[in-house]
Design a protein around this motif. Structure first.
Motif, PDB file in Angstrom:
ATOM      1  N   ASP A  16      41.733  34.826  42.601  1.00 25.65           N
ATOM      2  CA  ASP A  16      41.588  34.473  44.015  1.00 25.65           C
ATOM      3  C   ASP A  16      42.646  33.465  44.439  1.00 25.65           C
ATOM      4  N   GLY A  17      43.410  33.813  45.473  1.00 27.77           N
ATOM      5  CA  GLY A  17      44.449  32.923  45.970  1.00 27.77           C
ATOM      6  C   GLY A  17      45.723  32.962  45.162  1.00 27.77           C
ATOM      7  N   THR A  18      45.704  33.683  44.047  1.00 25.94           N
ATOM      8  CA  THR A  18      46.868  33.733  43.159  1.00 25.94           C
ATOM      9  C   THR A  18      47.451  35.144  43.086  1.00 25.94           C
ATOM     10  N   LEU A  19      46.599  36.143  42.935  1.00 30.28           N
ATOM     11  CA  LEU A  19      47.049  37.535  42.975  1.00 30.28           C
ATOM     12  C   LEU A  19      46.909  38.112  44.374  1.00 30.28           C
ATOM     13  N   ILE A  20      45.892  37.639  45.097  1.00 34.75           N
ATOM     14  CA  ILE A  20      45.682  38.052  46.487  1.00 34.75           C
ATOM     15  C   ILE A  20      45.422  36.803  47.323  1.00 34.75           C
ATOM     16  N   ASP A  21      45.815  36.863  48.583  1.00 36.86           N
ATOM     17  CA  ASP A  21      45.630  35.707  49.467  1.00 36.86           C
ATOM     18  C   ASP A  21      44.302  35.857  50.210  1.00 36.86           C
ATOM     19  N   ASN A  22      43.204  35.685  49.470  1.00 30.23           N
ATOM     20  CA  ASN A  22      41.872  35.887  50.039  1.00 30.23           C
ATOM     21  C   ASN A  22      41.151  34.585  50.348  1.00 30.23           C
TER      22      ASN A  22
ATOM     23  N   GLU B 183      50.445  26.114  24.061  1.00 31.63           N
ATOM     24  CA  GLU B 183      51.743  25.589  24.495  1.00 31.63           C
ATOM     25  C   GLU B 183      52.771  26.688  24.763  1.00 31.63           C
ATOM     26  N   ARG B 184      52.443  27.937  24.404  1.00 31.61           N
ATOM     27  CA  ARG B 184      53.320  29.072  24.689  1.00 31.61           C
ATOM     28  C   ARG B 184      52.771  29.927  25.827  1.00 31.61           C
ATOM     29  N   CYS B 185      51.921  29.316  26.640  1.00 27.83           N
ATOM     30  CA  CYS B 185      51.333  30.036  27.775  1.00 27.83           C
ATOM     31  C   CYS B 185      51.716  29.366  29.091  1.00 27.83           C
ATOM     32  N   VAL B 186      51.871  30.176  30.131  1.00 25.04           N
ATOM     33  CA  VAL B 186      52.085  29.660  31.477  1.00 25.04           C
ATOM     34  C   VAL B 186      50.977  30.203  32.365  1.00 25.04           C
ATOM     35  N   VAL B 187      50.371  29.304  33.127  1.00 24.89           N
ATOM     36  CA  VAL B 187      49.253  29.656  34.005  1.00 24.89           C
ATOM     37  C   VAL B 187      49.721  29.703  35.452  1.00 24.89           C
ATOM     38  N   PHE B 188      49.270  30.721  36.170  1.00 24.63           N
ATOM     39  CA  PHE B 188      49.528  30.840  37.604  1.00 24.63           C
ATOM     40  C   PHE B 188      48.249  30.469  38.340  1.00 24.63           C
ATOM     41  N   GLU B 189      48.329  29.479  39.223  1.00 23.74           N
ATOM     42  CA  GLU B 189      47.143  28.970  39.905  1.00 23.74           C
ATOM     43  C   GLU B 189      47.452  28.560  41.344  1.00 23.74           C
ATOM     44  N   ASP B 190      46.398  28.563  42.163  1.00 21.82           N
ATOM     45  CA  ASP B 190      46.525  28.072  43.541  1.00 21.82           C
ATOM     46  C   ASP B 190      45.622  26.885  43.800  1.00 21.82           C
TER      47      ASP B 190
ATOM     48  N   ILE C 274      44.599  24.042  38.448  1.00 18.66           N
ATOM     49  CA  ILE C 274      45.779  23.313  37.972  1.00 18.66           C
ATOM     50  C   ILE C 274      45.368  22.255  36.953  1.00 18.66           C
ATOM     51  N   LYS C 275      44.273  21.548  37.228  1.00 19.70           N
ATOM     52  CA  LYS C 275      43.779  20.556  36.269  1.00 19.70           C
ATOM     53  C   LYS C 275      43.388  21.232  34.954  1.00 19.70           C
ATOM     54  N   ALA C 276      42.701  22.369  35.057  1.00 21.75           N
ATOM     55  CA  ALA C 276      42.277  23.094  33.857  1.00 21.75           C
ATOM     56  C   ALA C 276      43.478  23.528  33.022  1.00 21.75           C
ATOM     57  N   ALA C 277      44.504  24.036  33.689  1.00 22.04           N
ATOM     58  CA  ALA C 277      45.700  24.506  32.980  1.00 22.04           C
ATOM     59  C   ALA C 277      46.430  23.358  32.294  1.00 22.04           C
TER      60      ALA C 277
ATOM     61  N   VAL D 207      52.457  25.347  34.053  1.00 23.45           N
ATOM     62  CA  VAL D 207      51.744  25.698  35.274  1.00 23.45           C
ATOM     63  C   VAL D 207      52.720  26.097  36.374  1.00 23.45           C
ATOM     64  N   VAL D 208      52.482  27.276  36.943  1.00 21.25           N
ATOM     65  CA  VAL D 208      53.186  27.713  38.146  1.00 21.25           C
ATOM     66  C   VAL D 208      52.157  27.740  39.266  1.00 21.25           C
ATOM     67  N   ALA D 209      52.393  26.964  40.304  1.00 18.47           N
ATOM     68  CA  ALA D 209      51.473  26.906  41.439  1.00 18.47           C
ATOM     69  C   ALA D 209      52.000  27.756  42.576  1.00 18.47           C
ATOM     70  N   ILE D 210      51.075  28.415  43.281  1.00 18.07           N
ATOM     71  CA  ILE D 210      51.441  29.224  44.442  1.00 18.07           C
ATOM     72  C   ILE D 210      50.814  28.613  45.691  1.00 18.07           C
ATOM     73  N   THR D 211      51.555  28.607  46.784  1.00 19.64           N
ATOM     74  CA  THR D 211      51.181  27.837  47.969  1.00 19.64           C
ATOM     75  C   THR D 211      50.304  28.615  48.955  1.00 19.64           C
ATOM     76  N   THR D 212      49.324  29.338  48.460  1.00 14.51           N
ATOM     77  CA  THR D 212      48.419  30.052  49.371  1.00 14.51           C
ATOM     78  C   THR D 212      47.348  29.127  49.944  1.00 14.51           C
ATOM     79  N   ALA D 213      47.000  28.084  49.211  1.00 18.36           N
ATOM     80  CA  ALA D 213      45.906  27.206  49.637  1.00 18.36           C
ATOM     81  C   ALA D 213      46.360  25.782  49.952  1.00 18.36           C
ATOM     82  N   HIS D 214      47.452  25.347  49.344  1.00 22.74           N
ATOM     83  CA  HIS D 214      47.897  23.959  49.502  1.00 22.74           C
ATOM     84  C   HIS D 214      49.397  23.912  49.730  1.00 22.74           C
ATOM     85  N   ASN D 215      49.843  22.852  50.395  1.00 24.09           N
ATOM     86  CA  ASN D 215      51.276  22.599  50.498  1.00 24.09           C
ATOM     87  C   ASN D 215      51.826  22.234  49.130  1.00 24.09           C
TER      88      ASN D 215
END
Length: 242
Positions: free
Chosen positions: A25-31, A176-183, A188-191, A198-206
């Protein structure tokens, strides 16, 4: 010098010896706007007051629905009553969002490129399996993921790191060899607590509100597998120079 195809394949695989884990949610689709609206309707119907965007993004977004319902209506509520509230909220959300379900710009091409390059991928989401099927039945990306993990498979939900650690375990890849995509802030805290990139996508936050992260994107047209690989190469270079 001519490098054989077999040797080149070995070099190529070594470069991408890492895995990618995606929230849904918010990462693969902007719902996010549709989830927010469905929570607003639930709050109003059950006299919980007005739900502000700030409260939604800081306390609800990224957290499993049942966890939030228990907090709002009391942990002593019986399971059947909570399930009824969950269905009420989700049925409204699906009805409102169904005509507009679409992948975030560039996602399908990006996932296809990642899969083609041999990158292991998992989905790790707080969404219910019903919601996961609702999305994946509309967007043809299910086959891109090696594993799908949701909160029912771990003891502690986001913002705890358990769900991402479970995904890494299933992918047979160290955190340590994983990258998480989150919104979400919870995600983000969990990752970060899981010790992952961590790669953040700006669907929910600036972008300014998304930290600490390694990279911020607006959509997936800004990414390539090679660009992600540089996040891990930087660590390797620093270790070599230490």
């Amino acid at each position: 010098m001519v490098v054989s195809q077999k040797k080149w394949a070995l070099v190529y695989k070594q470069e991408y010896n890492w895995a990618a884990i995606f929230d849904m949610d918010g990462t693969l689709i902007d719902n996010t706007p549709y989830h927010f609206k469905s929570w607003q309707v639930l709050f109003k119907k059950h006299n919980l007051g007005e739900l502000s965007k700030q409260t939604y993004y800081s306390e609800i977004s990224g957290v499993p629905i049942m966890t939030t319902l228990k907090r709002l209506f009391g942990a002593d509520q019986d399971e059947a009553s909570l399930k009824e509230l969950l269905n009420e909220k989700e049925e409204f959300y699906r009805k409102e969002y169904a005509p507009y379900v679409v992948a975030i710009n560039g996602l399908e091409s990006f996932l296809s490129e990642m899969k083609s390059d041999g990158v292991k991928m998992a989905m790790a989401t707080s969404a219910t399996f019903e919601d996961i099927d609702f999305i994946l039945n509309k967007i043809p990306i299910r086959g891109d993921f090696d594993e799908i993990v949701n909160t029912s498979m771990v003891n502690r939900p986001k913002p705890n790191p358990d769900i991402f650690l479970k995904a890494a375990e299933k992918l047979n890849m160290p955190p340590e060899r994983c990258v998480v995509f989150e919104d979400s802030l919870a995600g983000i805290k969990a990752a970060n607590d899981a010790g992952m990139k961590v790669v953040a996508i700006t669907t929910a936050h600036n972008a300014n509100n998304l930290h600490p992260v390694d990279l911020v994107i607006n959509d997936y047209t800004e990414l390539t597998p090679h660009k992600l690989a540089q996040l891990f190469k930087k660590d390797e270079d620093e270790r070599e120079s230490a």
